[in-house]
Structure formats: structure tokens, C-alpha cells
Motif scaffolding. Structure first.
Motif, PDB file in Angstrom:
ATOM      1  N   LEU A 195       0.841  -1.202   0.000  1.00 41.47           N
ATOM      2  CA  LEU A 195       0.000   0.000   0.000  1.00 41.47           C
ATOM      3  C   LEU A 195       0.878   1.255   0.000  1.00 41.47           C
ATOM      4  O   LEU A 195       0.573   2.232  -0.679  1.00 41.47           O
ATOM      5  N   THR A 196       1.967   1.188   0.750  1.00 41.21           N
ATOM      6  CA  THR A 196       2.853   2.358   0.817  1.00 41.21           C
ATOM      7  C   THR A 196       3.624   2.561  -0.476  1.00 41.21           C
ATOM      8  O   THR A 196       4.452   3.468  -0.581  1.00 41.21           O
TER       9      THR A 196
ATOM     10  N   GLY B   5       1.721   2.481  -3.266  1.00 46.80           N
ATOM     11  CA  GLY B   5       0.662   2.918  -4.163  1.00 46.80           C
ATOM     12  C   GLY B   5       0.067   1.801  -4.997  1.00 46.80           C
ATOM     13  O   GLY B   5      -0.493   2.047  -6.064  1.00 46.80           O
TER      14      GLY B   5
ATOM     15  N   THR C 171      -2.645  -1.093  -5.999  1.00 44.22           N
ATOM     16  CA  THR C 171      -4.084  -1.293  -5.829  1.00 44.22           C
ATOM     17  C   THR C 171      -4.377  -2.674  -5.241  1.00 44.22           C
ATOM     18  O   THR C 171      -3.484  -3.508  -5.110  1.00 44.22           O
TER      19      THR C 171
ATOM     20  N   ASP D  42      -8.962   5.020   5.614  1.00 42.92           N
ATOM     21  CA  ASP D  42      -8.662   4.658   4.231  1.00 42.92           C
ATOM     22  C   ASP D  42      -7.160   4.448   4.042  1.00 42.92           C
ATOM     23  O   ASP D  42      -6.368   4.685   4.946  1.00 42.92           O
ATOM     24  N   ARG D  43      -6.824   4.029   2.833  1.00 41.56           N
ATOM     25  CA  ARG D  43      -5.439   3.650   2.579  1.00 41.56           C
ATOM     26  C   ARG D  43      -4.472   4.820   2.650  1.00 41.56           C
ATOM     27  O   ARG D  43      -3.330   4.647   3.072  1.00 41.56           O
ATOM     28  N   THR D  44      -4.936   5.988   2.256  1.00 34.68           N
ATOM     29  CA  THR D  44      -4.051   7.144   2.334  1.00 34.68           C
ATOM     30  C   THR D  44      -3.632   7.387   3.778  1.00 34.68           C
ATOM     31  O   THR D  44      -2.452   7.594   4.081  1.00 34.68           O
ATOM     32  N   GLN D  45      -4.603   7.334   4.655  1.00 33.69           N
ATOM     33  CA  GLN D  45      -4.283   7.541   6.065  1.00 33.69           C
ATOM     34  C   GLN D  45      -3.397   6.416   6.606  1.00 33.69           C
ATOM     35  O   GLN D  45      -2.507   6.658   7.424  1.00 33.69           O
TER      36      GLN D  45
ATOM     37  N   VAL E  70      -1.208   4.734   4.882  1.00 39.21           N
ATOM     38  CA  VAL E  70       0.134   4.983   4.352  1.00 39.21           C
ATOM     39  C   VAL E  70       0.810   6.084   5.156  1.00 39.21           C
ATOM     40  O   VAL E  70       1.976   5.975   5.535  1.00 39.21           O
ATOM     41  N   LEU E  71       0.061   7.136   5.455  1.00 38.80           N
ATOM     42  CA  LEU E  71       0.620   8.237   6.223  1.00 38.80           C
ATOM     43  C   LEU E  71       1.013   7.778   7.620  1.00 38.80           C
ATOM     44  O   LEU E  71       2.062   8.145   8.131  1.00 38.80           O
TER      45      LEU E  71
ATOM     46  N   ILE F   3       4.216   5.811   7.363  1.00 40.51           N
ATOM     47  CA  ILE F   3       5.388   6.653   7.125  1.00 40.51           C
ATOM     48  C   ILE F   3       5.768   7.412   8.395  1.00 40.51           C
ATOM     49  O   ILE F   3       6.923   7.458   8.794  1.00 40.51           O
TER      50      ILE F   3
END
Lengths: 236, 236
Positions: free
Chosen positions: A178-179, A181, A183, A213-216, A218-219, A222
DNA sequence: TTAAATATCAATCTTAAGGTTTAGACAAAA
DNA sequence: TTTTGTCTAAACCTTAAGATTGATATTTAA
């Protein structure tokens, strides 16, 4: 006292300082050393960069407190040329942030203008041997700053417990993709499992990391040191 | 030769080493100094952590090559206690990665076991004065590693042109919110524009950054210095 | 040996995300 | 003045993402 060394040829040096008097002072100082040779001087960064391109000196002594283009930027640009030229930062201030940034971009040494001339000579000699030279006082300041910076980072991440520890191995593998990007379909193909399985894992990850969600996700990964646990990753 | 200093009280020291012989050796060495006092010793990291909690020593001399819990983790945990205890890493190897990691997590010094005993004493004295002590050889290795790490980073980011420069102000604002994990709806509310407008901006961002979805956009932003252009951000 | 954790997968559903086209308003530059 | 860039917005559509429930096989720990 240690004597200057012989490197076969003379050490080619370029001086950069917008203060003409100071420039001359250093020049005389260096030229006392029989195997050091000041081949050029510059009063601003742009001229200095061109001189470095042209002469490819062994050493650049760079005053980093100059108007117009500042010395740090100039050092960056010189470093980007990938020459063998070693750059020594020269300044009046022992500001740890300045020291840190100079070393970060590749300066091989950092000398205060107030320091004894012998120290400058010594620094050049050390650096010509491939070493990096920071006077112990500045070195100490550097490390304090270095550790402070890391501690702030660490405090941010450990102030609350790191939820990443609750992930299973498989979930970590999925999160890693996921980190990058990838799918659902991509993760499924890379891990040789079905897409629905991936979704299951991802949902479990969301719950464990308390995100939506995935963006969060990933954040979170990181910011909490999921990647590069061993290797350092630095975003400038 | 410099004489040991007087700090009013004796310097309380805890030794940690899984090698008993070596432990005793260092202990005797240190106890020669009249104002140094080895108040406890430990053969593994967990015991060491408890001892540190209990006695809150001035100095911990920590061998970082131990089985079970390794020394670096132990140092991290001790640092997290936020005591005044200063930790000195002790090891047989001058591996720059080890040095770097030890300094990163807050070690105040790094000494090789092969180094002369006088250097250990000197290191303790320096560190007791609030300084950070790295022998010049190790310091040089540290900086080489430090610069190498940064150079790799810099090369990655400047090898191809930074597509972020093509973003408009508004697009940057939108991207900033994306890098915080905000949804379309959230962005719309925060910027006081409609959701469809946000979608337009986001699509333009994707095209300019040459990515397919927001996760990739966020990753691009992070890897190319969108945030923290001035301030350093370090992910451990 | 059970219970718990893990990894796998399907089916179904809702919603968010992303793509495309078109278009008006406005400011700055040519 | 006309063009260009930017910001705004709607309508329409497709697909990916996320939530939920239920089920099976395997491993691990109590």
C-alpha cells in the motif's frame, strides 16, 4: 607541531569570500605553506561555481555568509558536479543549524573564521587525506542538534504507542505494498492471493491502525517508521 | 595528562556487558578513578533497564553487542525514560551504521573496546560536562555515512525534475490536504469550494504528477520534498 | 486437546474515488 | 482586445475502495 605533508603535487585551492580584505588574509596565510597553492579567488557564489568547473581544484574554502546566492546553495551546486573537489565551509558563526546543513549537503569541513590559522591548515591536511574535519567544539554542537532533531521525531512517534506493532506479518506485507501505491488487484497478484483476501487484510489493517482509508494508513506507516526501520530515510 | 575532575559527588556508573571477564576488567579500570563509582553491573539489557530505573546513574556504559535484546533497543528504552542518565555505547566494531544508529537514538558517546583505557576515562569526563564524545576516527566514519545517506536521498529527488513545480497554488493547497488523508468532501469544506471542483483540481494534480491515484500523489509529494522543504523531517 | 489467532476466500453492498466533457468568471499577459 | 491560465462548477459515468457477514484450513498457545 605537525608539518605539512607532501602530496606529490601542490594542493590546488580556490577561495570564496565577499570580503576582499579577508580573502587576501587567508590567501597569504595559505601561501605560506609551500605545498598549498591558491589558484583562484572569487567574491561571489556564481563566479566561484564557474571557477570550480574550470579548474577542478582540490579544495574550496567557501564563506557561507554571502549576499545574493548564499554559500550553502553554492556548495550544493558544486557537489552536484561530482568532482573530487572537497569543500570547506567558512563562517563567523557556530550556529548548529548552519553546521548541520553544511555537513548535510556534503561539506568536508566547517571552520570558524575566529579559529587559529594553524587549525585551518590542519583541516585542509586532514581533508586531503579523505577525512572529514569538524573541530571538536563544533562537532559537539552538531551532535546536539542532530540528536535533538531525532528526538523530536521520536517523541512524536512514541508519545502514543505504535499501533504498527499489532500488525501480523501478512498485514505488514500488504501495508508495504500500500505504501507503494499498489491497488487491491496489484497486491493480490504480487502476493498470489485473491482480491477479497487482500480486502480483508486491508480492513484489518485499518482497524488496527485506527484509520479510515489507505491514504491515512500509508501516512500512519510513514510517520511511525514502518519503512526504513533500519535504513534512514530523510525527506529534505 | 589531564586529571580527572571533581563533580562534588562521585559519578555513578552502571556497566552492561554480557562478557563477565570484560565487565570486571572495565569495573576495575574505572574504580581506579577516585571520583568514579561503579554502582551496579548487568549482564543483559532487561536487567540493565531496571537498574537504570532504580538507581538513575550518571553514566551507563553499554555493550551493544549482546544476545536477546540488543543494546541499541535498550538504549532507546532508557532514553525514553527521560532521565539525566547519559549512555555510552561500547562495542568491538567500528561499523558506521552502528555508530550512526547509536548516536541517532541518543547515545552521548561511542567507544571501541580496543581503545585505550585513558580514552574511556576522558570520554566519561567530557560527557559529564554535557558534551558528546566521539573519537575523531569514529567521528569521521560517522560523517561519511551521514553524507552518503543524504547524497542518495538528494540524488533520488533531483535526478529527474520535480513535477511539483508545475502545480498551481490552489493545487498545492489541495495536495497538502490530500497528504493529510482528507477526503474530497473534507477538502471541499476546508477550502469552501464544491466537491466537483476539488475533483477537478485533484485530476489536474494527478496529470501533472503523472500518477493514478491519491496514494501515489501523496507518496510523490512526500518523496519529493513537498512538505518540510525547510524543516528537516526524518522517518526512522 | 481445545481455544485463539492467522490466512484464506466468496458474496453483497455502499460509497468514495477517479475520468471526461463542457462551461462560466476573472485576471493577467500578449 | 484577445488569448491564456486559473479557479470554479455540473453532469455523467466507471471503477476502485471500503464495510460486513460468514466460512474453512492451519497453526499456535494455553
Amino acid at each position: 607541531m605537525r608539518r605539512t605533508m607532501d602530496y606529490g603535487k601542490k594542493v590546488k585551492i580556490i577561495l570564496v569570500d565577499d570580503n576582499y580584505e579577508h580573502l587576501l588574509g587567508i590567501k597569504e596565510l595559505i601561501n605560506i605553506e609551500t605545498n598549498f597553492d591558491v589558484i583562484a579567488t572569487a567574491a561571489n557564489a556564481n563566479i566561484a561555481i564557474n571557477l570550480v568547473k574550470k579548474y577542478q581544484p582540490d579544495i574550496v574554502l567557501m564563506d557561507i555568509n554571502m549576499p545574493e546566492k548564499d554559500g550553502l546553495t553554492a556548495i550544493s551546486e558544486m557537489e552536484r558536479l561530482n568532482l573530487d573537489t572537497k569543500i570547506i565551509a567558512l563562517t563567523g558563526y557556530d550556529d548548529p543549524d548552519l553546521i548541520f546543513r553544511a555537513m548535510k549537503i556534503g561539506a568536508k569541513g566547517y571552520i570558524l573564521k575566529t579559529m587559529a590559522s594553524a587549525q585551518l591548515i590542519y583541516a585542509i591536511e586532514e581533508i586531503m587525506q579523505g577525512k572529514i574535519y569538524l573541530p571538536s567544539g563544533l562537532s559537539s554542537r552538531f551532535f546536539e542538534y542532530f540528536q535533538k532533531t531525532f528526538k523530536e521525531e521520536t517523541n512524536n512517534t512514541t508519545s502514543q504507542e505504535n499501533l504498527l506493532q499489532f500488525l501480523t506479518q501478512r498485514e505488514e506485507e500488504v501495508l508495504e505494498l500500500l505504501t507503494q501505491g499498489v491497488t487491491y488487484k496489484g497486491v493480490a497478484q504480487k502476493l498470489f492471493i485473491s482480491e477479497t483476501t487482500v480486502k480483508t487484510h486491508v480492513n484489518n489493517i485499518f482497524q488496527k491502525l485506527q484509520v479510515n482509508d489507505r491514504t491515512q494508513a500509508v501516512l500512519y506507516a510513514i510517520n511511525n517508521g514502518f519503512m526504513n526501520r533500519k535504513k534512514l530515510k530523510i525527506a529534505i
